[in-house]
Scaffold this active site. Structure first.
Site, PDB file in Angstrom:
ATOM      1  N   ASP A   1       8.812   2.743   2.155  1.00 26.60           N
ATOM      2  CA  ASP A   1       7.368   3.418   2.506  1.00 26.60           C
ATOM      3  C   ASP A   1       7.345   3.151   3.880  1.00 26.60           C
ATOM      4  O   ASP A   1       7.083   2.083   4.516  1.00 26.60           O
ATOM      5  CB  ASP A   1       6.273   3.067   1.702  1.00 26.60           C
ATOM      6  CG  ASP A   1       4.886   3.644   2.032  1.00 26.60           C
ATOM      7  OD1 ASP A   1       4.958   4.275   3.038  1.00 26.60           O
ATOM      8  OD2 ASP A   1       3.941   3.473   1.142  1.00 26.60           O
TER       9      ASP A   1
ATOM     10  N   LYS B   1       1.633   9.732   9.102  1.00 25.90           N
ATOM     11  CA  LYS B   1       1.233   9.411  10.548  1.00 25.90           C
ATOM     12  C   LYS B   1       1.974   9.878  11.751  1.00 25.90           C
ATOM     13  O   LYS B   1       1.667  11.275  12.371  1.00 25.90           O
ATOM     14  CB  LYS B   1       1.457   7.878  10.496  1.00 25.90           C
ATOM     15  CG  LYS B   1       0.309   7.428   9.449  1.00 25.90           C
ATOM     16  CD  LYS B   1      -0.102   5.920   9.598  1.00 25.90           C
ATOM     17  CE  LYS B   1      -0.841   5.337   8.336  1.00 25.90           C
ATOM     18  NZ  LYS B   1      -2.368   5.664   8.233  1.00 25.90           N
TER      19      LYS B   1
ATOM     20  N   TYR C   1       0.968  -1.212  -0.085  1.00 21.58           N
ATOM     21  CA  TYR C   1       0.026  -0.090   0.014  1.00 21.58           C
ATOM     22  C   TYR C   1       0.776   1.193  -0.044  1.00 21.58           C
ATOM     23  O   TYR C   1       1.710   1.392   0.967  1.00 21.58           O
ATOM     24  CB  TYR C   1      -1.050   0.203   1.182  1.00 21.58           C
ATOM     25  CG  TYR C   1      -1.870   1.222   1.232  1.00 21.58           C
ATOM     26  CD1 TYR C   1      -2.517   1.719   0.253  1.00 21.58           C
ATOM     27  CD2 TYR C   1      -1.700   2.101   2.559  1.00 21.58           C
ATOM     28  CE1 TYR C   1      -3.351   2.471   0.465  1.00 21.58           C
ATOM     29  CE2 TYR C   1      -2.558   3.226   2.399  1.00 21.58           C
ATOM     30  CZ  TYR C   1      -3.259   3.696   1.380  1.00 21.58           C
ATOM     31  OH  TYR C   1      -4.132   4.732   1.535  1.00 21.58           O
TER      32      TYR C   1
END
Length: 431
Positions: free
Chosen positions: A240, A268, A145
């Protein structure tokens, strides 16, 4: 804990909000949780819904609230900044300080470029690799993702996976030609990766990977071998770390696994609960963002109204100060290991064919006893049972997403005890 919904003599405000949401939002949601989940307040390791029900929170806003909701130091930093301005579209001392903190913490980071979301960070990291290599194709891993861009939504979650290395498009509205620019490999299959890189090395701009793919840890030696083969051919390796950055260690998964990429993306945790993300990496690649250092054809045009804004920056800085304290990560890992070990024992006790996979700060159940090494292995799982289990847990005051338990610095021993009790009861209910 207050896990009962209190009576409301004036009518249930949640039902009214659900109906309002259904009128004005597609599907009645922001696209994340089910429409009937409407959250009102977070404090520490707990979250509260509009009906007043309290939950131990393993969702953590999908990960950013690693030190807990409304942490007093983060709140104080934000409140001090608000009267001084919220965004300037220019440099500010707090954004500069946060960039320096990232450079100090993250092994691959010589320089930092701020954006507002993980999607943007991954998009621009891939663009930076293309600018640096003057090639177009990116190799990614099936099931990985990397946000919501067109390129990221190739082979994120194919329901009927095809033949490698051809990717499949996962969303309406994406040009079919996008799939031609992505090369797709199986996570943890280094032989496949080496073969694809050798075959397409002259067309590849870069390789992007979640070093910990969703819930699947890298096999021993996989990331090291990936680093070696990309370095051998001069192909930038992008980690990532939007999820793993500052979660697995202060220096992220690259510190935790001992492998340094050329670029990484962060989000985040680094924004402390505010909209902030970053691309970080080698200076010779990052200089493509510098108009003065590049010719027009090599310059990456990137601006953002809120990029590096001081409110998000002070929230991020305050969060990192908490994480630097001795014992912080040791506590999270101890709690995570306790939860993982106990959940595994409970699954055996109740006779489920299932396993707990992940790392202590981030894990979940896969309802299958077959080995899990890549995305296709996860398709063997019984997702209906997982859904029933999650629903039974929500009724018992445990908040989590469809997948993943995010463990927080703020979770207490009482939270862990409550969670273990809820697991035991829920497994008994769904058996």
């Amino acid at each position: 804990m207050n896990v009962q919904t209190p009576p409301n003599l004036l009518g249930d405000p949640t039902n009214e909000l659900i109906e309002q949401a259904r009128r004005v939002l597609p599907g009645g949601t922001f696209g994340n949780l089910p429409a009937e989940v409407i959250l009102k307040e977070g404090k520490g390791g707990h979250i509260y819904d509009e009906a007043g029900k309290e939950y131990v929170d393993f969702l953590l806003g999908s990960g950013p609230m690693f030190i807990g909701h409304a942490h007093p130091e983060v709140t104080a930093a934000v409140q001090a900044q608000l009267p001084l301005g919220t965004t300037f579209f220019g440099n500010n001392r707090h954004g500069i300080a946060l960039a320096e903190a990232i450079v100090d913490a993250v092994p691959c980071a010589d320089q930092v470029r701020f954006v507002c979301s993980g999607t943007e960070a991954d998009l621009y990291a891939m663009r930076a690799a293309r600018a640096f290599r003057k090639r177009d194709k990116i190799l990614k891993f099936e099931g990985g993702y990397h946000g919501m861009s067109d390129y990221a939504l190739v082979s994120l979650a194919p329901k009927s996976p095809g033949n490698f290395p051809r990717g499949s498009i996962d969303s309406a509205g994406i040009p079919k030609s996008v799939a031609d620019e992505m090369v797709v490999a199986a996570f943890n299959d280094i032989d496949m990766v080496k073969s694809l890189i050798e075959e397409q090395k002259d067309e590849l701009a870069g390789v992007i990977v979640e070093p910990f793919q969703r819930l699947i840890p890298p096999k021993p030696g996989f990331l090291q071998a990936l680093r070696e083969v990309t370095a051998e051919h001069g192909i930038p390796l992008i980690f990532d770390e939007v999820v793993t950055g500052f979660r697995f260690a202060y220096g992220g998964a690259q510190e935790y696994y001992g492998v340094t990429p050329d670029l990484c993306t962060l989000g985040k945790i680094v924004g402390g609960g505010f909209a902030l993300a970053a691309i970080a990496g080698r200076a010779d690649i990052m200089k493509h963002f510098d108009r003065l250092a590049m010719t027009d054809e090599d310059f990456i045009f990137q601006v953002g109204t809120l990029s590096g804004n001081p409110v998000a920056a002070v929230a991020g800085l305050a969060t990192l100060e908490v994480l630097k304290r001795p014992g912080t990560y040791e506590g999270v890992f101890a709690n995570g290991r306790k939860l993982m070990d106990t959940l595994s024992e409970l699954l055996k006790k109740h006779g489920f064919k299932a396993q707990v996979i992940g790392e202590p700060p981030l894990f979940d159940i896969i309802f299958t006893d077959q080995p899990i090494k890549d995305y296709r292995d996860t398709l063997k799982a019984d997702t209906a049972t997982l859904k029933r289990f999650n629903q039974a847990l929500r009724a018992r005051g445990i908040m989590k997403g469809d997948s993943k338990y995010y463990v927080s610095v703020a979770h207490t021993q009482a939270d862990i005890d409550h969670t273990i009790g809820a697991w035991d009861e829920a497994l008994k209910e769904i058996k």
